[in-house]
Design an enzyme around this catalytic site. Sequence first.
Site, mmCIF file in Angstrom:
data_model
loop_
_atom_site.group_PDB
_atom_site.id
_atom_site.type_symbol
_atom_site.label_atom_id
_atom_site.label_comp_id
_atom_site.label_asym_id
_atom_site.label_seq_id
_atom_site.Cartn_x
_atom_site.Cartn_y
_atom_site.Cartn_z
ATOM 1 N N ASN A 175 0.698 -1.255 -0.095
ATOM 2 C CA ASN A 175 0.076 -0.006 0.015
ATOM 3 C C ASN A 175 0.753 1.193 0.055
ATOM 4 O OD1 ASN A 175 -1.911 -2.002 0.167
ATOM 5 N ND2 ASN A 175 -2.405 -1.349 2.271
ATOM 6 N N ASP A 208 -0.541 4.093 0.882
ATOM 7 C CA ASP A 208 -1.504 5.176 1.728
ATOM 8 C C ASP A 208 -0.857 5.824 2.966
ATOM 9 O OD1 ASP A 208 -1.890 3.149 3.578
ATOM 10 O OD2 ASP A 208 -3.691 2.292 2.606
ATOM 11 N N HIS A 254 5.845 -0.917 -2.836
ATOM 12 C CA HIS A 254 5.321 0.012 -3.817
ATOM 13 C C HIS A 254 5.432 1.447 -3.655
ATOM 14 C CE1 HIS A 254 2.848 -3.599 -5.426
ATOM 15 N NE2 HIS A 254 4.033 -3.646 -5.973
ATOM 16 N N SER A 259 -4.947 -9.714 -2.916
ATOM 17 C CA SER A 259 -5.271 -10.894 -3.744
ATOM 18 C C SER A 259 -3.798 -11.558 -4.298
ATOM 19 C CB SER A 259 -5.998 -10.097 -4.996
ATOM 20 O OG SER A 259 -5.151 -9.255 -5.613
#
Length: 252
Positions: free
Chosen positions: A103, A105, A120, A191
């Site tokens: 993430n 965020d 990432h 996922s």
Amino acid sequence: MTDDMIKQVAQAIADSHNVVAFTGAGISVESGIPAFRGGQGLWDKYDPIEYAHINSFLHDPEKVWQMLKEMDDYIQKAKPNVAHNFLSYLEKKNHLKGVITQNVDNLHQRAGSQKVIEFHGNSNRLRCLSCGRVFSRDKISLEEIPPRCTCKSRLVKPDVVFFGEPIPSAAHEEALELARQCEIMIVIGTSALVAPASTIPYLAKHSGAIVIEINLEPTSLTKTISDFFLQGSAVEVTSLLWKEMDNIDHKE
Ligand code: OAD
């Protein structure tokens, strides 16, 4: 997911000083940030090749910034939830060595986690593609997109990995190292479809770790490597684990 599974998993975590978490978009859904796949995911609305490939960004930054701005709106409004807080608590209690997150965020960091491997990148930072200057998100206005650097010549891009870009090498190496040496890997809300991130739980498993998976739905990991599959939302399951760990603490 049975009470007995929660008890077993909580006890295994309580007995370890070498737990590593691997997280994906699902951990932040209950903070109000949509995931990428599955019904209401971002990639159901935006084609990732058209919007998330570095060549698309370079070719039409204004268009890609429309999508980035939408993501940014969600991220700016979001707050860490119980699942982020639980991982931060486990680190403080010396059970957890670090979080490897896909993430961007910044919610693990805001929850107080110290060791966060940003596989990432992090959308809280933006980088000028020309002079390399790095800006904090709060120093950049998104009123006009695409935002420009003060050097005026070139574009500013969130410091996140687009498709077609390599994983930052330090983050990649650190993640592999943590995965290789951990005793327990807790996988939350991914996922596991995007490589090379998706190889991390396999590396942990093949290096001898117990894999605990928390997800609303089974994934490709569930039948192949997960030793425990705790089906439910990240907040629901980590709340149960946290409560059980408190019980264990009080007994000791
Ligand atoms: P995905 O959107 O592919 O998967 C989210 C997963 O979270 C799914 O397995 C859902 O079932 C699960 N999920 C959803 N809500 C949940 C909840 N409340 N609690 C628990 N699980 C929940 O997201 P990622 O696996 O993180 O890459 O996607 C991987 C990468 O694909 C992202 O980092 C991004 C994207 O393209 C880049 O931006 C490079």
